[in-house]
Design a protein around this motif. Sequence first.
Motif, PDB file in Angstrom:
ATOM      1  N   PHE A  87       0.855  -1.191  -0.069  1.00  0.00           N
ATOM      2  CA  PHE A  87      -0.019   0.124   0.057  1.00  0.00           C
ATOM      3  C   PHE A  87       1.124   1.229  -0.045  1.00  0.00           C
ATOM      4  O   PHE A  87       0.614   2.202  -0.675  1.00  0.00           O
ATOM      5  CB  PHE A  87      -0.883   0.022   1.324  1.00  0.00           C
ATOM      6  N   ALA A  88       1.934   1.176   0.813  1.00  0.00           N
ATOM      7  CA  ALA A  88       3.067   2.313   0.674  1.00  0.00           C
ATOM      8  C   ALA A  88       3.517   2.754  -0.556  1.00  0.00           C
ATOM      9  O   ALA A  88       3.506   3.690  -0.963  1.00  0.00           O
ATOM     10  CB  ALA A  88       3.907   2.072   1.909  1.00  0.00           C
ATOM     11  N   ASP A  89       3.689   1.471  -1.042  1.00  0.00           N
ATOM     12  CA  ASP A  89       4.403   1.867  -2.780  1.00  0.00           C
ATOM     13  C   ASP A  89       3.449   2.412  -3.767  1.00  0.00           C
ATOM     14  O   ASP A  89       3.516   3.307  -4.548  1.00  0.00           O
ATOM     15  CB  ASP A  89       4.886   0.333  -3.208  1.00  0.00           C
ATOM     16  N   THR A  90       2.042   1.861  -3.448  1.00  0.00           N
ATOM     17  CA  THR A  90       1.010   2.437  -4.298  1.00  0.00           C
ATOM     18  C   THR A  90       0.742   3.679  -4.116  1.00  0.00           C
ATOM     19  O   THR A  90       0.629   4.595  -5.089  1.00  0.00           O
ATOM     20  CB  THR A  90      -0.240   1.398  -4.267  1.00  0.00           C
ATOM     21  N   THR A  91       0.705   4.046  -2.931  1.00  0.00           N
ATOM     22  CA  THR A  91       0.439   5.467  -2.785  1.00  0.00           C
ATOM     23  C   THR A  91       1.549   6.277  -3.256  1.00  0.00           C
ATOM     24  O   THR A  91       1.275   7.569  -3.739  1.00  0.00           O
ATOM     25  CB  THR A  91       0.335   5.962  -1.053  1.00  0.00           C
ATOM     26  N   TYR A  92       2.721   5.888  -3.338  1.00  0.00           N
ATOM     27  CA  TYR A  92       3.884   6.574  -3.758  1.00  0.00           C
ATOM     28  C   TYR A  92       3.859   6.749  -5.201  1.00  0.00           C
ATOM     29  O   TYR A  92       3.912   7.777  -6.081  1.00  0.00           O
ATOM     30  CB  TYR A  92       5.195   5.828  -3.388  1.00  0.00           C
ATOM     31  N   GLN A  93       3.359   5.422  -6.023  1.00  0.00           N
ATOM     32  CA  GLN A  93       3.127   5.687  -7.445  1.00  0.00           C
ATOM     33  C   GLN A  93       1.795   6.387  -7.716  1.00  0.00           C
ATOM     34  O   GLN A  93       2.001   7.409  -8.670  1.00  0.00           O
ATOM     35  CB  GLN A  93       2.847   4.270  -7.701  1.00  0.00           C
ATOM     36  N   LYS A  94       0.837   6.474  -6.948  1.00  0.00           N
ATOM     37  CA  LYS A  94      -0.346   7.151  -7.456  1.00  0.00           C
ATOM     38  C   LYS A  94      -0.077   8.608  -7.350  1.00  0.00           C
ATOM     39  O   LYS A  94      -0.562   9.608  -7.770  1.00  0.00           O
ATOM     40  CB  LYS A  94      -1.309   6.876  -6.479  1.00  0.00           C
TER      41      LYS A  94
END
Length: 356
Positions: free
Chosen positions: A315-322
């Motif tokens: 989830f942390a990685d996804t928020t960074y990408q988003k």
Amino acid sequence: MTINRISCVTPPFILTRLLDSENGEIRQAALATLVTTANLRGERTVRGLIAGALAAPADGRRSVYDCKGSTFLPFATLVRSEDDGPVADPSANRAFDGFGSIRQFFRDVFQRNSIDDRGMRLQGYVHRGHRYNNAFWDGQEMVFGDGDGLVFSDFTGSLDVIAHELGHGVTEHTAGLEYHRQSGALNESLSDVVGSMVKQWALQQTADQADWLIGAEVFTPTIDADALRSMRAPGTAFDNKLFGKDPQPDHMDRFVELPDTDEGDWGGVHINSGIPNKAFYLVATGIGGNSWEAPGRIWYESLKASTSTTQFQDFADTTYQKAGQLYGTGSNQQQAVKEAWAEVGIPVTTTPSLAG
Ligand SMILES: [Zn+2]
């Protein structure tokens, strides 16, 4: 998939501690709440299946029913529906108005049509049971207890608690995060994020002005507790003789390992949610302004891009990408996301193959 989808407001560890209270009335109400909550878990699978099959688009129309102390929802009577004005019962009006605020929040801020984005009806049941110390969303309706009046107040009094519960519905209709271990703690955290965004939006407060408390209104004034949880400072919402100290960690180093059972809060879903909660608070205050704008958009898009088994790191990685996709690579928003997760001990992994 079928694990404990009844999402309750009151964390089980608080009710368990109340069983040791010196006050017999408090002990009785806590015990009754624990028992009826356990019974509900049996009912819900069948009910969810039937209700899902009957669901039809309804523009999120609201209906509020009065249980009059019964625990059997079919006996409840309809007291207020969408086109009705206020009624005599303040609990019914608070549930009705709370639903209205949350529905408008999702429509205006995220262009989402009710819980399921298909106009799902919003049904509320007030005055469930006798001194019931909980409120819950069962996948189809939101049910409120009156509280025992000693420790807990009427649960309709807390907009962030209502939004927290409806937030579980949104998660169920998007990522469907499994309600145990890290995916469950993330599920709990996302509901707290929804709860605090709705409250801040209703009060028109910036991230700096907000109290970041969840359920500040659920305890009676005699109880020495700020709220159920603090997103700004997990672990500090309460510390009293009656139900102990807030057990939430605010960093991965203090992640709490608990059994994946009802007694273990399914691996501490209400406990370890403190970690992603703190991350969202840091992002919101790091970016500044309103939490429901860039921070909320990043979290909401990340929820929609998640799956039932998403872990904290994913989830942390996804928020960074988003954040990069929405506001630009290296933008302030993306930088704030990176710093926030690092501060709670989950540094983002910026693998290019996952981006886009
Ligand atoms: Zn919850």
